[in-house]
Design a protein around this motif. Structure first.
Motif, PDB file in Angstrom:
ATOM      1  N   THR A   1      -5.439  -8.296  18.033  1.00 37.35           N
ATOM      2  CA  THR A   1      -4.529  -7.180  17.783  1.00 37.35           C
ATOM      3  C   THR A   1      -3.771  -7.387  16.488  1.00 37.35           C
ATOM      4  OG1 THR A   1      -4.248  -6.926  20.172  1.00 37.35           O
ATOM      5  CG2 THR A   1      -2.650  -5.818  18.750  1.00 37.35           C
TER       6      THR A   1
ATOM      7  N   GLU B   1      -5.847  -6.765  13.572  1.00 33.22           N
ATOM      8  CA  GLU B   1      -6.303  -5.377  13.504  1.00 33.22           C
ATOM      9  C   GLU B   1      -7.810  -5.235  13.701  1.00 33.22           C
ATOM     10  OE1 GLU B   1      -4.567  -3.372  10.059  1.00 33.22           O
ATOM     11  OE2 GLU B   1      -2.781  -4.632  10.229  1.00 33.22           O
TER      12      GLU B   1
ATOM     13  N   LEU C   1      -9.351  -1.844  14.262  1.00 35.78           N
ATOM     14  CA  LEU C   1      -9.567  -0.940  13.129  1.00 35.78           C
ATOM     15  C   LEU C   1     -10.843  -1.274  12.365  1.00 35.78           C
ATOM     16  CD1 LEU C   1      -5.949  -0.656  11.616  1.00 35.78           C
ATOM     17  CD2 LEU C   1      -6.998   0.646  13.483  1.00 35.78           C
TER      18      LEU C   1
ATOM     19  N   ASN D   1       3.000  -7.499   9.085  1.00 37.12           N
ATOM     20  CA  ASN D   1       2.440  -7.012   7.820  1.00 37.12           C
ATOM     21  C   ASN D   1       3.528  -6.811   6.779  1.00 37.12           C
ATOM     22  OD1 ASN D   1       0.053  -6.961   9.232  1.00 37.12           O
ATOM     23  ND2 ASN D   1      -0.147  -4.742   9.281  1.00 37.12           N
TER      24      ASN D   1
ATOM     25  N   TYR E   1      -0.844   2.102  10.815  1.00 38.33           N
ATOM     26  CA  TYR E   1       0.319   1.257  10.615  1.00 38.33           C
ATOM     27  C   TYR E   1       0.998   1.591   9.290  1.00 38.33           C
ATOM     28  CZ  TYR E   1      -1.777  -1.288  14.448  1.00 38.33           C
ATOM     29  OH  TYR E   1      -2.319  -1.606  15.660  1.00 38.33           O
TER      30      TYR E   1
END
Length: 364
Positions: A106, A109, A112, A304, A321
């Motif tokens: 997670t 990412e 994605l 991030n 995000y």
């Protein structure tokens, strides 16, 4: 021509051995039509075998890991992976004592990524760092078929263990959960990840106790809390805390082996100390403002933002995000100063990045 005839005979013989439709026979016996039963396809998956021992890891090796970092995946402005920044992050983890890494979780990412990108990043990590740190690939999926295929590929490129989540959105029964996990456990060391806040479904203890019978079951990344962790450790099941804010007490008060951490992306040395050096409530309290800040919005938004402010990754965000607002970015600068810049990854001074300096990528 004779060879064709012989093949025809073989095919005829093979067909004759197939079971006849049960409905026709049952109609004659009972006078009522019954629908034919679906063919049952046996599980033909064979565990992977290799004579190459370079990256083969035992389940016991995975069970012993105390600090595992769920690594961030950095991006270039065009949306591709920034492998130079990624390699620098990996190096910082290794020199500061992380023992394992979750690739494409997670935090990284993975949801994605395409599967090609996912497996490429696992393979790259193994190739460059697999001799220094255990590489755990997130190859879980809400589709059992995809989870099997991705896990086969992950082990084929050398990952040491797999991380598997329970099927999300299209939730299944408890028996379905057991079958899903058993379908992937045969391939190699496996950590099961329970995070109901993201999947919408808890993995209850009866499921874990059942799949723990597999020799490839390394343990559980548990996010439900201390009570659940205690239940597993009392029954000899290895558990990693999935919550940075609870990991210190999970480790020293509830028997957790360690933590799978987000905060260790930023302060790996301090997180190692928290997991290795005994109970340290002072250090734990010192880190709480950072951890609370990290999760003020869903992970990985805070991480991030923080890594960009530390200058170790470009300020590039993959939608959906977006960075934390300016007031939160200013808070982070003060948190770094309180804990000490020397404890954080990177060498540049922490800075407040302007809104216009962030790049939001929606497609590439």
């Amino acid at each position: 021509m004779s060879s064709l005839r012989s093949c025809g005979v073989c095919l005829k013989d093979a067909i004759s051995q197939l079971p006849s439709p049960s409905g026709a026979n049952n109609y004659k016996r009972t006078g009522r039509w019954q629908s034919p039963q679906a063919a049952i396809i046996p599980n033909l998956h064979l565990p992977m075998r290799s004579l190459e021992l370079k990256n083969r890891t035992s389940t016991e090796d995975i069970k012993s890991l105390r600090l595992i970092t769920a690594i961030k995946t950095p991006y270039l402005p065009d949306g591709r992976f920034d492998l130079e920044a990624y390699d620098a992050l990996m190096h910082m983890q290794i020199v500061n004592g992380a023992e394992g890494i979750i690739v494409g979780g997670t935090t990284g990412e993975g949801h994605l990524m395409s599967w090609d990108e996912h497996i490429m990043l696992i393979g790259h990590t193994v190739n460059c760092f697999g001799g220094s740190i255990k590489v755990i690939g997130n190859t879980g999926s809400n589709s059992t078929r995809e989870a099997i295929h991705a896990t086969e590929q992950g082990f084929a490129v050398g990952m040491h263990a797999a991380l598997h989540i329970n099927p999300y959105y299209g939730k299944t029964s408890l028996e379905g959960l057991v079958s899903h996990f058993e379908a992937v456990l045969s391939m190699g060391p496996t950590i099961i990840y329970n995070v109901p806040s993201r999947t919408g479904q808890d993995i209850p203890p009866q499921v874990i106790h059942k799949v723990a019978e597999s020799s490839n079951m390394a343990g559980v990344k548990e996010c439900v809390g201390n009570g659940r962790i205690r239940e597993y450790t009392d029954n000899g099941i290895v558990v990693w805390s999935g919550n940075d804010d609870q990991c210190h007490y999970d480790r020293w008060g509830y028997g957790a082996t360690g933590v799978i951490s987000v905060a260790s992306n930023l302060v790996p040395g301090l997180m190692r100390k928290l997991m290795f050096a005994g109970k340290n409530t002072s250090l734990n309290s010192k880190l709480m403002p950072l951890i609370e800040w990290l999760f003020c919005e869903p992970n990985p938004i805070g991480l991030n933002t923080a890594l960009a402010q530390l200058g170790v990754v470009r300020p590039v965000f993959q939608l959906p995000y977006v960075p934390l607002p300016l007031t939160r970015r200013e808070e982070f600068v003060n948190i770094v100063k309180e804990i000490g810049r020397e404890n954080f990854v990177g060498e540049r001074d922490v800075q407040v990045i302007d809104d216009d300096d962030f790049i939001l990528v929606s497609r590439y």
